[in-house]
Scaffold this active site. Structure first.
Site, short mmCIF file in Angstrom:
data_model
loop_
_atom_site.label_atom_id
_atom_site.label_comp_id
_atom_site.label_asym_id
_atom_site.label_seq_id
_atom_site.Cartn_x
_atom_site.Cartn_y
_atom_site.Cartn_z
N LYS A 77 47.75 34.52 38.43
CA LYS A 77 46.59 33.75 38.91
C LYS A 77 46.08 32.85 37.79
O LYS A 77 46.06 33.25 36.62
CB LYS A 77 45.50 34.74 39.37
CG LYS A 77 44.29 34.08 40.03
CD LYS A 77 43.31 35.13 40.55
CE LYS A 77 42.08 34.49 41.17
NZ LYS A 77 41.15 35.47 41.75
N SER A 155 39.46 34.79 46.51
CA SER A 155 39.86 33.64 45.74
C SER A 155 41.34 33.68 45.33
O SER A 155 41.89 32.65 44.93
CB SER A 155 38.99 33.55 44.48
OG SER A 155 39.24 34.65 43.62
N SER A 179 38.18 39.43 46.33
CA SER A 179 39.16 38.36 46.12
C SER A 179 40.61 38.81 45.97
O SER A 179 41.51 37.99 45.90
CB SER A 179 38.77 37.54 44.89
OG SER A 179 37.68 36.71 45.18
#
Length: 492
Positions: A77, A155, A179
């Site tokens: 990420k 997210s 998330s």
């Protein structure tokens, strides 16, 4: 079967047996990534680094001292600092930022011999539930059942889409209010948020420091156990990192939960909850009961205050954390006009660098921390948070081993669908997940079925603090009973 579709455990066994190499696995993933541009999941690709790491991993496996993650190609990420590789948190304000250091989590993975394919998109500064706030544009969910392009959740949307589409064997995610778990549910994969303090936050771009926690996003519960064991460590560089031993999470997957007590919280039965979610929850409860667990109705009375408390605490911490992005030390700096001073530089840099959702949350956070409102909002939210944690503590003290709830209030919605709506509509996506962050508990999302449209739905299990092994074992039983094997059909 293409190598990029393997699970971590299957790839590990094949690597050990000499049936494949890390280089072959990595090349399969790199070509899958090249063919999946429309999904917009990988935003900074690192093929040279990947192949170098894969060659080193193959040598290590040959030498016979390789840990479980050795040779496994991963996506990272964009929130994790990776040395010499763009780490942008999907924000224009960090454009061009290449850290001189490695986050503890990624360092742990590279030390174990894992391979970095590149960085994955996300909501800007991890603020969002649909991966539409990224400076790179939205990520597309690989699940397509009609002509609508859907969100992979947020997210950690890039991570979820990449794992679901077999672009990598697994990915790192972070979870501040859901998330990891919400995108995992939207894409039919497994995502675990560990206990707060189990995984180091050092080198992970901060959103809300008392809530953020990194975890793995994988194709199976066993993979989550393997990868989590490598990500966890005590880290003196993170003052909130817990100095407790990391058990062998994979060894905890016995598949036996006889006599365990599973709590079903009545407060999670929301008004207007889709019948399909209600049905899935009932089916999941029956599966655990059939496996020998005892089902207990429980009450978590402060649940209804969780979302408002979260949306005071998280923006407050964000406004404090994001104050460092001022155009002075790193990242974007606005071009200044004649006569502009330092105040104008700060204002212009932030106006250009931060997207609307980040601006909104910084403003909310600054407001609730301001002198006249600190007690009315921030202090009150902190007290509510303590009550939410106490609800869970009392349930666990009464002998509950794990709590089963829905993971999301719906399946994946269309990209742009929420854009016209009130931002609060989007925040409601976190209704089942934020309590876990507020209480610092471990939670996992497991794919359990498909809705009537053919989109994946997940259930969430919440565990006792520091007992991820036990939580993973409950998830393993649920995963086996549900037998979820659906994959998105390849349209990209």
């Amino acid at each position: 079967m293409s190598l990029n579709t393997l699970t971590i455990s299957a790839a590990r066994d094949a690597l050990r047996a000499g049936e494949t190499t890390s280089v072959a696995l990595t090349e399969a993933c790199l070509s899958a990534i090249e063919g999946a541009g429309v999904l917009n999941a990988f935003v900074h690709k690192t093929p040279e680094i990947a192949l170098d790491q894969a060659r080193a991993a193959d040598a290590r496996i040959k030498a016979g001292d390789a840990p479980a993650m050795c040779g496994i190609p991963l996506g990272i990420k964009d929130l994790f600092c990776t040395k010499g590789v763009a780490s942008q948190a999907a924000s224009n304000i960090l454009e061009g930022f290449k850290p001189e250091y490695e986050s503890t989590v990624t360092q742990n993975l590279w030390d174990a011999g894992a391979v970095m394919l590149g960085k994955l998109s996300m909501d800007e500064f991890a603020m969002g539930s649909s991966n539409e706030t990224a400076c790179y544009g939205p990520v597309v969910n690989p699940w397509k059942v009609d002509d609508v392009q859907r969100t992979p959740g947020g997210s950690s949307g890039g991570s979820a889409a990449a794992v679901a589409a077999d672009l990598c064997l697994a990915a790192t995610g972070t979870d501040t209010g859901g998330s990891i778990r919400q995108p995992a549910a939207f894409t039919g994969i497994v995502g675990i948020k560990p206990t707060y303090g189990r995984v180091s936050r050092w080198g992970v771009v901060a959103f809300a420091s008392s809530l953020d926690q990194a975890g793995p996003m994988t194709k199976s519960v066993r993979d989550a156990a393997i990868m989590l064991g490598t990500m966890c460590s005590h880290d003196p560089k993170d003052s909130t990192s817990a100095d407790i031993p990391v058990p062998d999470f994979e060894a905890a997957l016995t598949g036996d939960i006889r006599g365990k007590k599973i709590g079903i919280p009545k407060e999670y039965r929301m008004d207007g909850m889709p019948a399909e979610i209600e049905k899935l929850w009932a089916e999941g409860t029956a599966m655990l009961k059939d496996a020998g667990a005892e089902i207990v109705d429980i009450s978590l009375p402060h649940t209804k205050y969780a979302l408002p408390a979260y949306y005071v605490v998280a923006p407050a911490e964000a406004s404090s954390n994001l104050a460092r992005y001022d155009g002075v030390r790193y990242g974007h700096r606005a071009k200044l006009g004649k006569g502009d001073g330092i105040t104008e530089m700060y204002e212009k840099t932030r106006a250009e660098g931060f997207g609307p959702e980040v601006q909104r949350r910084v403003m909310i956070g600054t407001y609730v921390l301001s002198a006249g409102f600190y007690d009315a909002y921030y202090n009150r939210a902190r007290k509510v948070r303590a009550l939410i944690k106490r609800d869970f503590d009392q349930a666990f003290a009464a002998g509950i081993d794990a709590i089963l709830t829905p993971a999301t209030p719906s399946s994946a919605f269309g990209l742009g669908e929420m854009a016209e709506a009130d931002p609060v509509e989007m925040y409601l996506n976190d209704v089942f997940t934020v309590t876990v962050n507020l209480a610092g508990l471990p939670g996992i999302s497991v794919p359990v079925g498909l809705d009537s449209k053919g989109l994946p739905l997940g259930l969430q299990l919440i565990g006792r603090p520091w007992e991820e092994g036990d939580l993973l074992n409950h998830a393993y039983v649920l995963e086996k009973a549900a037998g979820f094997a659906a994959k998105p059909s390849k349209w990209w």
